[in-house]
Scaffold this motif. Structure first.
Motif, PDB file in Angstrom:
ATOM      1  N   ALA A  10       1.514   6.213  -3.454  1.00  0.00           N
ATOM      2  CA  ALA A  10       2.872   6.672  -3.173  1.00  0.00           C
ATOM      3  C   ALA A  10       3.539   7.250  -4.413  1.00  0.00           C
ATOM      4  CB  ALA A  10       3.710   5.524  -2.626  1.00  0.00           C
ATOM      5  N   ASP A  24      10.610   6.418  -1.329  1.00  0.00           N
ATOM      6  CA  ASP A  24       9.598   7.291  -1.919  1.00  0.00           C
ATOM      7  C   ASP A  24       9.884   7.528  -3.403  1.00  0.00           C
ATOM      8  OD1 ASP A  24      11.649   9.223  -2.037  1.00  0.00           O
ATOM      9  OD2 ASP A  24      10.793  10.468  -0.457  1.00  0.00           O
ATOM     10  N   ARG A  71      -0.652   3.002  -5.739  1.00  0.00           N
ATOM     11  CA  ARG A  71      -0.949   2.677  -4.339  1.00  0.00           C
ATOM     12  C   ARG A  71      -0.923   3.931  -3.475  1.00  0.00           C
ATOM     13  NH1 ARG A  71      -1.554  -1.053  -7.184  1.00  0.00           N
ATOM     14  NH2 ARG A  71      -1.001  -3.234  -6.889  1.00  0.00           N
ATOM     15  N   ALA A 130       0.820  -1.206   0.000  1.00  0.00           N
ATOM     16  CA  ALA A 130       0.000   0.000   0.000  1.00  0.00           C
ATOM     17  C   ALA A 130       0.856   1.259   0.000  1.00  0.00           C
ATOM     18  CB  ALA A 130      -0.931   0.002   1.210  1.00  0.00           C
ATOM     19  N   LYS A 131       2.090   1.159   0.436  1.00  0.00           N
ATOM     20  CA  LYS A 131       2.946   2.340   0.520  1.00  0.00           C
ATOM     21  C   LYS A 131       4.043   2.355  -0.532  1.00  0.00           C
ATOM     22  CE  LYS A 131       2.067   2.849   5.414  1.00  0.00           C
ATOM     23  NZ  LYS A 131       2.584   2.881   6.762  1.00  0.00           N
ATOM     24  N   GLY A 168      10.807   0.308  -0.028  1.00  0.00           N
ATOM     25  CA  GLY A 168       9.843   1.235   0.559  1.00  0.00           C
ATOM     26  C   GLY A 168      10.204   2.690   0.317  1.00  0.00           C
TER      27      GLY A 168
END
Length: 136
Positions: free
Chosen positions: A67, A119, A65, A4-5, A117
């Motif tokens: 992000a 960004d 998602r 999700a991230k 993870g």
């Protein structure tokens, strides 16, 4: 870690087979731990060589998602199609970026980085840095 991230990755090629193969390679080389959302957008709806705004939009929506979405394109008209979609403003998810990177190496770097993870800025930077790696 939940996907999700994670930053989504779209690979735009003039060839459906090239886009799918690069997506498969990048996912395999990312270690297989975290499932980064990666979608190929290659060729036309009819299976011909070319690019399709509709396929690119659908691919971006499928990997979004929240992000951000990093889009890598192989050649001229693929880049132009993505730029046109970005200019429309509502055809691609918010936070979608066209990444200036070599297609294969950039895709691998983007997926590996997204799997940590990181960004969107970090994913974009990693993919772009792949352009500076010399082979000889």
């Amino acid at each position: 870690m939940s996907d999700a991230k994670l930053v989504g990755i779209v690979l735009v090629s003039h060839s459906a087979q090239v886009a799918a193969s690069v997506a498969e390679l990048a996912k395999a080389l990312s270690g297989g731990g975290t499932a980064v959302p990666v979608a190929p957008a290659g060729g036309t709806e009819g299976g011909e060589l070319g690019t399709s705004a509709e396929l690119i939009s659908a691919a971006a929506a499928s990997v979004d998602r929240g992000a951000g979405v990093a889009v890598l394109a192989d050649l001229g008209s693929a880049v132009l199609t993505v730029k046109a979609l970005l200019a429309e403003g509502d055809e691609l998810p918010t936070g979608t970026r066209l990444v200036d990177a070599p297609f294969v190496e950039g895709a691998i770097a983007a997926v590996v980085t997204a799997a940590t993870g990181a960004d969107l800025d970090a994913v974009e930077a990693a993919a772009g840095e792949a352009d500076t790696e010399r082979k000889v």
